[in-house]
Structures are given as C-alpha cells and as structure tokens.
Design a protein around this motif. Structure first.
Motif, PDB file in Angstrom:
ATOM      1  N   PHE A 298       0.850  -1.200   0.000  1.00 39.43           N
ATOM      2  CA  PHE A 298       0.000   0.000   0.000  1.00 39.43           C
ATOM      3  C   PHE A 298       0.880   1.243   0.000  1.00 39.43           C
ATOM      4  N   PRO A 299       0.392   2.326  -0.556  1.00 41.14           N
ATOM      5  CA  PRO A 299       1.146   3.575  -0.406  1.00 41.14           C
ATOM      6  C   PRO A 299       1.208   3.953   1.077  1.00 41.14           C
TER       7      PRO A 299
ATOM      8  N   HIS B   7      -2.521   3.924   6.284  1.00 41.41           N
ATOM      9  CA  HIS B   7      -2.891   2.917   7.286  1.00 41.41           C
ATOM     10  C   HIS B   7      -2.953   3.587   8.659  1.00 41.41           C
ATOM     11  N   HIS B   8      -1.845   3.873   9.248  1.00 48.30           N
ATOM     12  CA  HIS B   8      -1.757   4.749  10.421  1.00 48.30           C
ATOM     13  C   HIS B   8      -0.319   5.225  10.549  1.00 48.30           C
ATOM     14  N   PRO B   9      -0.057   6.208  11.396  1.00 46.42           N
ATOM     15  CA  PRO B   9       1.268   6.851  11.391  1.00 46.42           C
ATOM     16  C   PRO B   9       2.409   5.963  11.874  1.00 46.42           C
ATOM     17  N   PHE B  10       2.104   4.757  12.346  1.00 46.52           N
ATOM     18  CA  PHE B  10       3.158   3.901  12.891  1.00 46.52           C
ATOM     19  C   PHE B  10       3.651   2.881  11.875  1.00 46.52           C
ATOM     20  N   THR B  11       3.044   2.917  10.687  1.00 40.17           N
ATOM     21  CA  THR B  11       3.397   1.973   9.630  1.00 40.17           C
ATOM     22  C   THR B  11       4.731   2.345   9.014  1.00 40.17           C
ATOM     23  N   SER B  12       5.545   1.314   8.802  1.00 39.66           N
ATOM     24  CA  SER B  12       6.885   1.585   8.305  1.00 39.66           C
ATOM     25  C   SER B  12       6.915   1.683   6.780  1.00 39.66           C
ATOM     26  N   PRO B  13       7.660   2.662   6.265  1.00 40.82           N
ATOM     27  CA  PRO B  13       7.842   2.713   4.808  1.00 40.82           C
ATOM     28  C   PRO B  13       8.728   1.543   4.377  1.00 40.82           C
ATOM     29  N   LYS B  14       8.638   1.168   3.125  1.00 42.85           N
ATOM     30  CA  LYS B  14       9.545   0.123   2.623  1.00 42.85           C
ATOM     31  C   LYS B  14      10.958   0.688   2.666  1.00 42.85           C
ATOM     32  N   SER B  15      11.939  -0.124   3.079  1.00 46.61           N
ATOM     33  CA  SER B  15      13.282   0.422   3.278  1.00 46.61           C
ATOM     34  C   SER B  15      13.820   1.054   1.976  1.00 46.61           C
ATOM     35  N   GLU B  16      13.468   0.440   0.837  1.00 45.75           N
ATOM     36  CA  GLU B  16      13.989   0.987  -0.422  1.00 45.75           C
ATOM     37  C   GLU B  16      13.336   2.321  -0.804  1.00 45.75           C
ATOM     38  N   ASP B  17      12.249   2.682  -0.129  1.00 47.17           N
ATOM     39  CA  ASP B  17      11.566   3.946  -0.460  1.00 47.17           C
ATOM     40  C   ASP B  17      11.828   5.058   0.555  1.00 47.17           C
ATOM     41  N   ILE B  18      12.551   4.731   1.637  1.00 49.12           N
ATOM     42  CA  ILE B  18      12.724   5.708   2.722  1.00 49.12           C
ATOM     43  C   ILE B  18      13.330   7.020   2.200  1.00 49.12           C
ATOM     44  N   ASP B  19      14.252   6.893   1.249  1.00 48.60           N
ATOM     45  CA  ASP B  19      14.898   8.092   0.686  1.00 48.60           C
ATOM     46  C   ASP B  19      13.901   9.072   0.091  1.00 48.60           C
TER      47      ASP B  19
ATOM     48  N   VAL C 173       6.070   6.811  -1.912  1.00 46.68           N
ATOM     49  CA  VAL C 173       6.617   5.879  -0.923  1.00 46.68           C
ATOM     50  C   VAL C 173       5.609   4.765  -0.634  1.00 46.68           C
ATOM     51  N   ARG C 174       6.086   3.540  -0.734  1.00 40.85           N
ATOM     52  CA  ARG C 174       5.207   2.411  -0.413  1.00 40.85           C
ATOM     53  C   ARG C 174       5.468   1.951   1.010  1.00 40.85           C
ATOM     54  N   ALA C 175       4.440   1.328   1.605  1.00 45.21           N
ATOM     55  CA  ALA C 175       4.550   0.907   3.001  1.00 45.21           C
ATOM     56  C   ALA C 175       4.616  -0.604   3.090  1.00 45.21           C
ATOM     57  N   ASN C 176       5.138  -1.075   4.207  1.00 42.57           N
ATOM     58  CA  ASN C 176       5.066  -2.505   4.513  1.00 42.57           C
ATOM     59  C   ASN C 176       3.699  -2.771   5.126  1.00 42.57           C
ATOM     60  N   ALA C 177       2.669  -2.535   4.335  1.00 43.34           N
ATOM     61  CA  ALA C 177       1.304  -2.680   4.848  1.00 43.34           C
ATOM     62  C   ALA C 177       0.553  -3.667   3.971  1.00 43.34           C
TER      63      ALA C 177
ATOM     64  N   SER D   2       0.474  -3.968   9.386  1.00 43.54           N
ATOM     65  CA  SER D   2       1.715  -3.468   8.813  1.00 43.54           C
ATOM     66  C   SER D   2       2.893  -3.834   9.703  1.00 43.54           C
ATOM     67  N   ILE D   3       4.082  -3.712   9.107  1.00 41.18           N
ATOM     68  CA  ILE D   3       5.299  -3.713   9.900  1.00 41.18           C
ATOM     69  C   ILE D   3       5.430  -2.277  10.396  1.00 41.18           C
ATOM     70  N   ARG D   4       5.858  -2.120  11.643  1.00 43.24           N
ATOM     71  CA  ARG D   4       5.854  -0.777  12.254  1.00 43.24           C
ATOM     72  C   ARG D   4       7.245  -0.151  12.209  1.00 43.24           C
ATOM     73  N   ILE D   5       7.200   1.140  12.386  1.00 43.10           N
ATOM     74  CA  ILE D   5       8.441   1.862  12.621  1.00 43.10           C
ATOM     75  C   ILE D   5       8.868   1.534  14.057  1.00 43.10           C
ATOM     76  N   HIS D   6      10.145   1.174  14.273  1.00 42.38           N
ATOM     77  CA  HIS D   6      10.554   0.952  15.664  1.00 42.38           C
ATOM     78  C   HIS D   6      11.736   1.840  16.037  1.00 42.38           C
ATOM     79  N   ASP D   7      11.992   2.826  15.168  1.00 36.88           N
ATOM     80  CA  ASP D   7      13.109   3.722  15.383  1.00 36.88           C
ATOM     81  C   ASP D   7      12.540   5.113  15.636  1.00 36.88           C
ATOM     82  N   SER D   8      12.912   5.717  16.752  1.00 38.67           N
ATOM     83  CA  SER D   8      12.252   6.979  17.116  1.00 38.67           C
ATOM     84  C   SER D   8      12.560   8.083  16.103  1.00 38.67           C
ATOM     85  N   LYS D   9      13.733   8.030  15.458  1.00 43.76           N
ATOM     86  CA  LYS D   9      14.053   9.091  14.488  1.00 43.76           C
ATOM     87  C   LYS D   9      13.175   8.976  13.247  1.00 43.76           C
TER      88      LYS D   9
END
Ligand code: ASP
Length: 586
Positions: free
Chosen positions: A434-435, A450-462, A471-475, A489-496
């Motif tokens: 999903f986007p 999805h919601h603000p805690f969903t992680s972007p795909k690592s290849e799209d973070i840039d 940017v696509r999400a791991n959703a 979804s896979i979540r963001i687990h890094d505070s930055k």
C-alpha cells in the motif's frame, strides 16, 4: 429438575420414555379434539400434543389458553408421530402431555418469532431479546461463539498471549473521530475510547511480549453503513522479530484454520497482489476474486479516431461481460443509468457487442471500423457472444466507476454467489505494498494511509521528503470475497524515523511529543522490530456466513443513526451529572 431433556434432543429411540421439557410456546394448532404446541428452546423445537384419549379434558382446556411465547414446563411420554416432519431433528416424535405448568405468561409478541418474521428492522432492534429467540439470529451468535473459540485456540497454539489493554485512553489517530468520555476527577479533560489498541500493542512488544493478541472492542465515531458499527470487535495481534512474510504466514494459517473448523473448507494458498495491480486490474483495493472480469486498458486502440470522449480521456478501460451480447437496448440503457448515478459518477457507457455471427456492434460505430473493433475484442479475449463495457475519463474516477460496474455485472450474472447445492465460493487474497501516504485535497495534507506507525519500505525511505506520494509501506490487507477482513503493517521501531513520519504528516515537534511522546520515548529503550494485524471479528463472522451486514452477528447492535433503540441511547443526562463533570450547559 426443570427439565430432563432439551427441546432439540428427543428422537425415535426415546419413544416410551417419560420426559420433562421446558421452553417457549412458539405456535398452537387447535384441531378441536386435539391441540399441538411447538415448544422451543435454544436447542430446537419439540411438538407437544394434548387431546382426547391422550390427556385429561381439563388439560386440553388449559392448553387452549396458552398464548405465543408463554414459558411452559411439560411432562409426558415420547410417542411416535403419525405425520412426521423430516425438516426438524425431533420430527419423528411428539410428547403426549399429562402435566403442564405455565412458568410465565407473555404479552403477544410484536412480531412473529419464527425463522421468517414479519418484523421490520427497527421493531426487531427495539425488541432485540425477542429477535434473538429466532433460530437464524441465534445461529449467527453461535457461529460467533465458535469463531471466538477457534481464534483463541489457534492463537494460543501459536504461542500468542492474550492481554487486555485499557478502554479509557487518549486519542489514537486511526483516521476516524474518537468517542470521548469526560473525566470527573480531572474536570475539563477527556478520555478517548480506543479506535484500536495500536499504541498499547506496540508497547507490549517493547515490553518483550513477543506475540500478543486480544479480541477487543474498538470505537470509531464514523457515519454508519451496513458493515459498520460505532463499536465493533477486532482480533488484534502484534508480533516482535518478524517481517511481513512472517505475519502473512501466521494469519493465512489462521484464516485457513477457521474456514476448516467452522465450514469444513480447505483453502489453498492465498494469491497476492500489489495495491497498484489491484487498482489497475479491479479499480479497488479489495477486489472480489470470486469472478474474473479483469479490467483491460485500451487507450492505444481507441484514441485519435476522432471520438472526442476517448481522445480527451486520461483512461479508456473496460470489462468483458461474457455471454451478454444479447443484452437488449433496455438492459444497456439501465447499465448506462447505473454508471451515471451520482455515487458512481461516470458520464456514459460505451458498449461493444461481439455478435455470434462474428460481426461487431458498438455504440460508437460511427468512429470505428469493424477492424478497429476487432482489436478491442482481442484485447479482452472476447468470444462471439460477449459484451464489452467501456468507460472513459479521468483515471481514478473511471477505475472506481468501473469497479462498481464490474460488481454490478457480477451480481447480475450471479457470479458472486453460489447456485443451490454448489459449495460456497471463497476467494481470499493478500493486497500488499500500500502507499504510505494519501493526499487529502480538502486539508491539502498527506494522511497516513494505514496509520502513522506503519513503516515505509526500506527501499523507499529516501523518497519520504522528496516524493512522499511514491513511498510504499510494509502494509497489507487480507481481503475475502471483496471485503476487507483485516489489515496490518510492519511498524516503525526507530524513534528518528517515527519523528520523520510525524513531520511528514504535518505535526510540529511539540505536537508529536504531546500526543506520542510516550511511544517515542519507549522506542529509546530497546524497541524490537515488530508488526501486526487486526482482523474485523464481526465482519469475519458475516464473511464466513456469506452475509453482508455485520449487525446480525452482534447481540445488541446500534442502528444506522448510532442509536440503541432498545435501551434508547444515547440519551440526555441530568444537570447534576453534567455539573459533576464540569460540563454544565450555560
Ligand atoms: N490498528 C490497525 C487497525 O485497527 C491494525 C494494525 O495495524 O494492526 O486497522
């Protein structure tokens, strides 16, 4: 003992036994000398018989006074019936009653308490406890119960721990409005009821719980539809040290388990489709794959022929309604009216009939030769006898409209249901990638899809800052028969990264801290990689039963104005209560 057997239990082998039953009088049939009463409890129906040569005269008189829904206790002997009823399990026998006790009387119920009722929706909701006496409604709740047991046993066997999270919390931004609860002890401040336990389950991962689940009530103050309720139940789950594939495996296993347990159906591996493909091929992120009718785009075959509708369109796209070339003018007009309805929004409908004689007939014959039309037919793999239905216009809108038309054709051609005696159709799939964000025209801002805690795909973070829309999400969503059964979804687990995400969503640093400081702080104390999913429990009940409305799978649901018409809620509260809450209306 009130009863020695239930009303669903007695069979031929009980003939001659003396029994006591208790239940509700569903129906009387008085044939003068003889009288029958159907006695009902949650287990079934048993026929009671009173009459000449069987029971005393006084008893027959007594039985005549029994009205619908009286609560009875009847003692008697099990006898083989003269005319058997093969439709019910107790249909071979009846009870010749020799003692009858009226345990309670009943007012005449406002509607028939039988499988088919004459009660309208509102009346049935007002007297829900009577509606719940009806077998079809009770069966729905029994299915719900079984799904609950199957859920717990599956997740327990997968080593999930059930943890309860609070209902009085502060708002979680899942896209809907919150229901709020004023706090008496903190005047002027409010709790919010959870839209989901999202942040709590993430904190449980930080806490090391590793695999969590909860069958949990969630609250969303949205406008209601048949498949929505202001409070609904989710099977909410979260796992640590997992990637997307791990979550999909466990929950595909879950869905297979419940179909097997409850329906005896073995499901094959679920197909997967990216969000982009789902939109391109079906115009929806929850395609109903019980039937094909995939979209085909034909811009290249239709543009620059002088037909302005096509030439000016961003997208020309259609479906093949197989075997419908014989549709009449009237049928085609009614499809045109359908797509023109404001909620569908297309300007018109173009058709191409692939006649059985190999010729083509379209609504745009003026602009296209038989040769041209043949290239369209080829794109759709159309056979003689097929009908192509084509829409043109702005891409998103046209896809959405064609999605509606596809579903309508699926209904008209009975492709979304099974014929009598056929096994039920189950078409599950995972929709992936999903986007991350969704542009909101009104507020001119990005929202989390999805919601603000969903992680972007690592290849799209840039691209998060430079091209956020791409940017696509791991959703992922689990879709069954065109209904969203769940998503996660896979979540963001890094505070930055989480801080970057909040910024993208338009939060200032202070706002993010005020609302989610607790989560960002938790991420500073060793948050493991984690992800999860939530499945709509009421919805899953409805999907498993092939029904659309979730209402009949909820014991005490609300109507579409969000009211409980039985207890008459919401309602006003007293001035004293308001004062106590610091909410006095000036
Ligand atoms: N909390 C999400 C929801 O309710 C599900 C999830 O991401 O696990 O849709």
């Amino acid at each position: 003992m009130y009863r020695t057997y239930t009303c669903g239990e007695l069979r031929k082998e009980h003939i001659g036994t003396s029994v006591t039953l208790a239940g509700w009088a569903q129906k009387n049939r008085d044939k003068g000398g003889r009288l029958w009463i159907d006695l009902r409890d949650r287990y079934g129906l048993t026929q009671l018989m009173f009459g000449e040569g069987v029971t005393k005269e006084e008893l027959l008189e007594e039985a005549r006074k029994i009205g619908r829904e009286f609560v009875l206790q009847a003692e008697g002997i099990v006898i083989e019936r003269e005319s058997k009823n093969p439709n019910i399990p107790t249909g071979d026998i009846e009870i010749h009653v020799d003692r009858l006790t009226i345990l309670n009387k009943s007012e005449v119920p406002p509607f028939l308490i039988e499988d088919e009722t004459d009660g309208g929706e509102e009346l049935r909701m007002q007297y829900r406890y009577l509606d719940l006496r009806r077998t079809p409604v009770r069966k729905n709740l029994q299915l719900r119960h079984r799904l609950l047991q199957a859920t717990r046993s599956y997740l327990d066997s997968e080593e999930f721990i059930e943890v309860e999270t609070p209902y009085l919390i502060k708002s979680t931004p899942e896209g809907a409005r919150d229901f709020v609860v004023p706090s008496r002890m903190n005047a002027g401040q409010f709790y919010a009821l959870p839209q989901s336990p999202q942040t709590f389950k993430q904190l449980l991962m930080v806490a090391g719980f590793d695999k969590y689940f909860q069958v949990v009530r969630c609250f969303r103050d949205e406008d209601l539809r048949a498949d929505r309720q202001p409070e609904f139940t989710q099977i909410d789950c979260e796992m640590a040290f997992v990637n997307q594939e791990d979550v999909l495996q466990v929950f595909e296993g879950f869905a297979k388990h419940v179909y097997k347990e409850l329906k005896g159906i073995d499901l094959e591996q679920f197909p997967r489709m990216t969000y982009d493909d789902a939109i391109r091929l079906y115009g929806s992120d929850k395609p109903d794959l019980r039937f094909g009718m995939e979209f085909k785009e034909i811009n290249d075959l239709t543009q620059s022929n002088g037909f302005v509708v096509f030439d000016s369109a961003e997208l020309v796209v259609g479906i093949n309604a197989s075997g419908c070339a014989e549709y009449t003018r009237k049928q085609l007009d009614s499809l045109t009216d359908f797509v023109r309805k404001p909620q569908i929004g297309a300007k018109g409908l173009i058709y191409l009939k692939c006649n059985v004689d190999g010729t083509f007939k379209s609504s745009v014959d003026k602009f296209f030769s038989q040769e041209d039309l043949k290239t369209w037919a080829e794109r759709f793999d159309a056979e003689p006898g097929d009908l192509l239905l084509i829409l043109a216009g702005e891409t998103d809108k046209t896809r959405k409209a064609l999605n509606e038309l596809r579903l309508e054709m699926g209904d008209q051609l009975n492709l979304r249901t099974e014929k009598e005696g056929e096994p039920i159709k189950v078409a599950p799939l995972w929709v992936l990638d999903f986007p991350l964000l969704e542009w909101d025209e009104e507020t001119k801002r990005y929202h989390a899809m999805h919601h603000p805690f969903t992680s972007p795909k690592s290849e799209d973070i840039d691209k998060m800052e430079t091209d956020p829309g791409a940017v696509r999400a791991n959703a992922y969503d689990l879709v069954i028969n065109g209904v969203e059964a769940g998503g996660g979804s896979i979540r963001i687990h890094d505070s930055k990264l989480q801080a970057r995400m909040f910024k993208l969503l338009g939060f200032t640093e202070e706002e993010a801290k005020a609302q989610f400081g607790f989560l960002m702080e938790a991420f500073e104390y060793g948050a493991p990689p984690h992800g999860g999913i939530a499945l709509g429990f009421d919805r899953l009940c409805a999907i498993l039963s092939g029904q659309e409305s979730i209402r009949d799978f909820i014991a005490f649901p609300k109507n579409n104005r969000g009211r409980d018409v039985m207890i008459n809620s919401p309602s006003i509260i007293s001035t004293d209560q308001l004062n106590e809450l610091g909410l006095s209306l000036k």
